[in-house]
Design an enzyme around this catalytic site. Structure first.
Site, PDB file in Angstrom:
ATOM      1  N   HIS A  57       3.405   6.742   0.096  1.00  0.00           N
ATOM      2  CA  HIS A  57       4.655   7.424  -0.292  1.00  0.00           C
ATOM      3  C   HIS A  57       4.682   7.914  -1.727  1.00  0.00           C
ATOM      4  O   HIS A  57       5.577   8.650  -2.098  1.00  0.00           O
ATOM      5  CB  HIS A  57       5.862   6.470  -0.112  1.00  0.00           C
ATOM      6  CG  HIS A  57       5.951   5.845   1.240  1.00  0.00           C
ATOM      7  ND1 HIS A  57       6.498   4.617   1.466  1.00  0.00           N
ATOM      8  CD2 HIS A  57       5.543   6.287   2.459  1.00  0.00           C
ATOM      9  CE1 HIS A  57       6.434   4.320   2.758  1.00  0.00           C
ATOM     10  NE2 HIS A  57       5.846   5.309   3.372  1.00  0.00           N
ATOM     11  N   TRP A  88      -2.710  -1.152  12.167  1.00  0.00           N
ATOM     12  CA  TRP A  88      -1.350  -0.614  12.043  1.00  0.00           C
ATOM     13  C   TRP A  88      -1.255   0.401  13.190  1.00  0.00           C
ATOM     14  O   TRP A  88      -1.854   1.483  13.101  1.00  0.00           O
ATOM     15  CB  TRP A  88      -1.190   0.146  10.741  1.00  0.00           C
ATOM     16  CG  TRP A  88      -0.872  -0.534   9.456  1.00  0.00           C
ATOM     17  CD1 TRP A  88       0.116  -0.162   8.603  1.00  0.00           C
ATOM     18  CD2 TRP A  88      -1.533  -1.645   8.805  1.00  0.00           C
ATOM     19  NE1 TRP A  88       0.111  -0.974   7.478  1.00  0.00           N
ATOM     20  CE2 TRP A  88      -0.883  -1.888   7.583  1.00  0.00           C
ATOM     21  CE3 TRP A  88      -2.610  -2.462   9.139  1.00  0.00           C
ATOM     22  CZ2 TRP A  88      -1.273  -2.903   6.709  1.00  0.00           C
ATOM     23  CZ3 TRP A  88      -2.992  -3.467   8.274  1.00  0.00           C
ATOM     24  CH2 TRP A  88      -2.326  -3.678   7.086  1.00  0.00           C
ATOM     25  N   GLY A 139       8.118  -3.984   8.151  1.00  0.00           N
ATOM     26  CA  GLY A 139       9.483  -4.164   7.652  1.00  0.00           C
ATOM     27  C   GLY A 139      10.279  -2.872   7.718  1.00  0.00           C
ATOM     28  O   GLY A 139      11.440  -2.848   8.095  1.00  0.00           O
ATOM     29  N   GLY A 140       9.643  -1.758   7.335  1.00  0.00           N
ATOM     30  CA  GLY A 140      10.346  -0.475   7.276  1.00  0.00           C
ATOM     31  C   GLY A 140      11.148  -0.347   5.994  1.00  0.00           C
ATOM     32  O   GLY A 140      11.053  -1.198   5.100  1.00  0.00           O
ATOM     33  N   GLY A 193       6.927  -5.152   3.311  1.00  0.00           N
ATOM     34  CA  GLY A 193       6.772  -4.736   1.918  1.00  0.00           C
ATOM     35  C   GLY A 193       8.120  -4.536   1.253  1.00  0.00           C
ATOM     36  O   GLY A 193       8.658  -5.427   0.588  1.00  0.00           O
ATOM     37  N   ARG A 194       8.711  -3.358   1.516  1.00  0.00           N
ATOM     38  CA  ARG A 194       9.913  -2.968   0.784  1.00  0.00           C
ATOM     39  C   ARG A 194      11.076  -3.937   0.928  1.00  0.00           C
ATOM     40  O   ARG A 194      11.836  -4.141  -0.017  1.00  0.00           O
ATOM     41  CB  ARG A 194      10.342  -1.548   1.226  1.00  0.00           C
ATOM     42  CG  ARG A 194       9.420  -0.477   0.702  1.00  0.00           C
ATOM     43  CD  ARG A 194       9.609   0.837   1.417  1.00  0.00           C
ATOM     44  NE  ARG A 194       9.051   0.812   2.758  1.00  0.00           N
ATOM     45  CZ  ARG A 194       9.092   1.827   3.606  1.00  0.00           C
ATOM     46  NH1 ARG A 194       9.690   2.947   3.256  1.00  0.00           N
ATOM     47  NH2 ARG A 194       8.539   1.726   4.797  1.00  0.00           N
ATOM     48  N   LYS A 246      -0.059  -4.310  14.017  1.00  0.00           N
ATOM     49  CA  LYS A 246       1.203  -4.217  13.274  1.00  0.00           C
ATOM     50  C   LYS A 246       1.968  -3.053  13.884  1.00  0.00           C
ATOM     51  O   LYS A 246       1.443  -1.933  13.972  1.00  0.00           O
ATOM     52  CB  LYS A 246       0.892  -3.958  11.800  1.00  0.00           C
ATOM     53  CG  LYS A 246       2.109  -3.753  10.939  1.00  0.00           C
ATOM     54  CD  LYS A 246       1.716  -3.673   9.480  1.00  0.00           C
ATOM     55  CE  LYS A 246       2.895  -3.270   8.632  1.00  0.00           C
ATOM     56  NZ  LYS A 246       2.578  -3.137   7.229  1.00  0.00           N
ATOM     57  N   ASP A 284       0.832  -1.199   0.000  1.00  0.00           N
ATOM     58  CA  ASP A 284       0.000   0.000   0.000  1.00  0.00           C
ATOM     59  C   ASP A 284       0.873   1.258   0.000  1.00  0.00           C
ATOM     60  O   ASP A 284       0.390   2.367   0.178  1.00  0.00           O
ATOM     61  CB  ASP A 284      -0.928   0.022   1.230  1.00  0.00           C
ATOM     62  CG  ASP A 284      -0.163  -0.032   2.539  1.00  0.00           C
ATOM     63  OD1 ASP A 284       0.923  -0.641   2.571  1.00  0.00           O
ATOM     64  OD2 ASP A 284      -0.636   0.538   3.538  1.00  0.00           O
ATOM     65  N   TYR A 325       0.893   2.892  14.756  1.00  0.00           N
ATOM     66  CA  TYR A 325       2.163   3.589  14.552  1.00  0.00           C
ATOM     67  C   TYR A 325       2.248   4.840  15.430  1.00  0.00           C
ATOM     68  O   TYR A 325       1.523   5.812  15.201  1.00  0.00           O
ATOM     69  CB  TYR A 325       2.299   4.001  13.074  1.00  0.00           C
ATOM     70  CG  TYR A 325       2.599   2.861  12.117  1.00  0.00           C
ATOM     71  CD1 TYR A 325       2.804   1.558  12.558  1.00  0.00           C
ATOM     72  CD2 TYR A 325       2.706   3.105  10.745  1.00  0.00           C
ATOM     73  CE1 TYR A 325       3.095   0.525  11.672  1.00  0.00           C
ATOM     74  CE2 TYR A 325       2.999   2.080   9.850  1.00  0.00           C
ATOM     75  CZ  TYR A 325       3.198   0.796  10.323  1.00  0.00           C
ATOM     76  OH  TYR A 325       3.491  -0.221   9.445  1.00  0.00           O
ATOM     77  N   ARG A 355       3.242   8.253  16.216  1.00  0.00           N
ATOM     78  CA  ARG A 355       3.699   9.350  15.335  1.00  0.00           C
ATOM     79  C   ARG A 355       3.170  10.687  15.851  1.00  0.00           C
ATOM     80  O   ARG A 355       2.164  10.737  16.550  1.00  0.00           O
ATOM     81  CB  ARG A 355       3.154   9.197  13.913  1.00  0.00           C
ATOM     82  CG  ARG A 355       3.601   7.983  13.156  1.00  0.00           C
ATOM     83  CD  ARG A 355       4.945   8.199  12.449  1.00  0.00           C
ATOM     84  NE  ARG A 355       5.517   6.931  12.039  1.00  0.00           N
ATOM     85  CZ  ARG A 355       5.299   6.329  10.860  1.00  0.00           C
ATOM     86  NH1 ARG A 355       4.539   6.923   9.971  1.00  0.00           N
ATOM     87  NH2 ARG A 355       5.864   5.183  10.574  1.00  0.00           N
TER      88      ARG A 355
HETATM   89  P1  FBP Z   1       7.147  -1.714   4.702  1.00  0.00           P
HETATM   90  O1  FBP Z   1       7.508  -3.119   5.145  1.00  0.00           O
HETATM   91  O2  FBP Z   1       7.537  -1.453   3.291  1.00  0.00           O
HETATM   92  O3  FBP Z   1       7.668  -0.698   5.679  1.00  0.00           O
HETATM   93  O4  FBP Z   1       5.569  -1.637   4.731  1.00  0.00           O
HETATM   94  C1  FBP Z   1       4.896  -1.503   5.935  1.00  0.00           C
HETATM   95  C2  FBP Z   1       3.988  -0.304   5.921  1.00  0.00           C
HETATM   96  O5  FBP Z   1       3.254  -0.229   7.119  1.00  0.00           O
HETATM   97  C3  FBP Z   1       3.026  -0.252   4.762  1.00  0.00           C
HETATM   98  O6  FBP Z   1       1.899  -1.038   4.985  1.00  0.00           O
HETATM   99  C4  FBP Z   1       2.769   1.215   4.637  1.00  0.00           C
HETATM  100  O7  FBP Z   1       2.451   1.626   3.366  1.00  0.00           O
HETATM  101  C5  FBP Z   1       4.086   1.812   5.005  1.00  0.00           C
HETATM  102  O8  FBP Z   1       4.751   0.870   5.814  1.00  0.00           O
HETATM  103  C6  FBP Z   1       3.938   3.103   5.743  1.00  0.00           C
HETATM  104  O9  FBP Z   1       5.219   3.586   5.989  1.00  0.00           O
HETATM  105  P2  FBP Z   1       5.463   4.913   6.791  1.00  0.00           P
HETATM  106  O10 FBP Z   1       4.220   5.244   7.578  1.00  0.00           O
HETATM  107  O11 FBP Z   1       6.642   4.589   7.650  1.00  0.00           O
HETATM  108  O12 FBP Z   1       5.772   5.959   5.790  1.00  0.00           O
END
Ligand code: FBP
Length: 258
Positions: free
Chosen positions: A23, A139, A209-210, A236-237, A183, A18, A141, A143
């Protein structure tokens, strides 16, 4: 809890795609900019227990040979980095189900000045999804400027105490809000992450993953995450930016399932 919700609670490896919304195409190469290439990685690796798409990609690229679909219900662009982060619902639970979702996902920016809005929306999503027996992945996070203050205090002290406790708080918040799976970012060590996993209770924990890391470092992180009692990874990446995405996916799966 019926079978569909149980399936997500076991060990898992989700393939996240996603990033195009979060990004923009900046993360992509000529190959992985095409969602069909990601589908091929998922199919050839055969190790993913789920694939994460926003609704638009799910609608246009979904095929029956793919891992179970997790539709992300909210999202934001990368244009508002200086503002307090907020991500609101873009796709309904009903539409996600029509698209074939076996689970839905939603991001809460824990600590943001807008966290209440996201928590409220998430609460309604949990209610509706669970009524339809659909698991919900949050998710979680940390922030925003309050989190930046925490990070600064940690930096000044020379440890990660407050940030690690914040990640445990985010895990607990997921449990309190009814998430089946959270997550989270990794704290960086097994001891502190075991506390995070404990804080999540019956809510299973997967780790993001980051940005792309060196392979050895990434796999060592996965080992520590699994040693902490986590259910797996949502990555992802570090998979689709790898020169051998299928190979790295299999190595991650080998650590998760032994
Ligand atoms: P990655 O493993 O590539 O970091 O993906 C995890 C993820 O949570 C994605 O689902 C989402 O698009 C992205 O990271 C968001 O990254 P950020 O909020 O750090 O910019």
């Amino acid at each position: 809890m019926r079978e569909r919700r149980c399936r997500l609670l076991n060990k898992c490896l989700l393939l996240a795609y996603d990033q195009g919304m979060e990004h923009g195409p900046t993360d992509f190469s000529d190959e992985n900019v095409d969602p069909a290439a990601i589908e091929k990685i998922a199919k050839d690796a055969g190790v993913f227990t789920g694939i994460v798409f926003q609704a638009g990609i799910a609608e246009k690229y979904r095929s029956d040979q793919l891992p179970p679909l997790v539709v992300k219900l909210n999202g934001k662009t990368g244009f508002h980095k200086k503002e307090e982060p907020v991500s609101l619902q873009l796709c309904s639970v009903e539409r996600a189900m029509e698209l074939g979702a076996t689970a839905v996902g939603y991001t809460i920016y824990v600590g943001s000045e807008h966290e209440e809005e996201m928590m409220k929306e998430f609460g309604k999503i949990v209610e509706e999804a669970h009524e339809k027996d659909l698991p919900v992945v949050a998710w979680m996070y940390p922030r925003g400027k309050h989190i930046e203050e925490i990070e600064k205090r940690d930096r000044d002290r020379g440890d990660k105490k407050e940030m690690n406790e914040t990640i445990a708080y985010a895990a607990r918040l997921g449990l309190e809000l009814g998430a089946d799976m959270v997550k989270l970012p990794f704290t960086g060590d097994t001891q502190s992450f075991s506390w995070v996993v404990k804080s999540a209770g019956k809510t299973r924990v997967v780790v993001q993953g980051g940005g792309k890391k060196e392979e050895g470092e990434f796999l060592e992180e996965v080992r520590q995450i699994m040693d902490s009692g986590a259910a797996g990874m949502a990555v992802g990446r570090n998979v689709w930016q790898h020169p051998d995405p299928v190979g790295i996916a299999k190595k991650v799966a080998q650590i998760i399932w032994g």
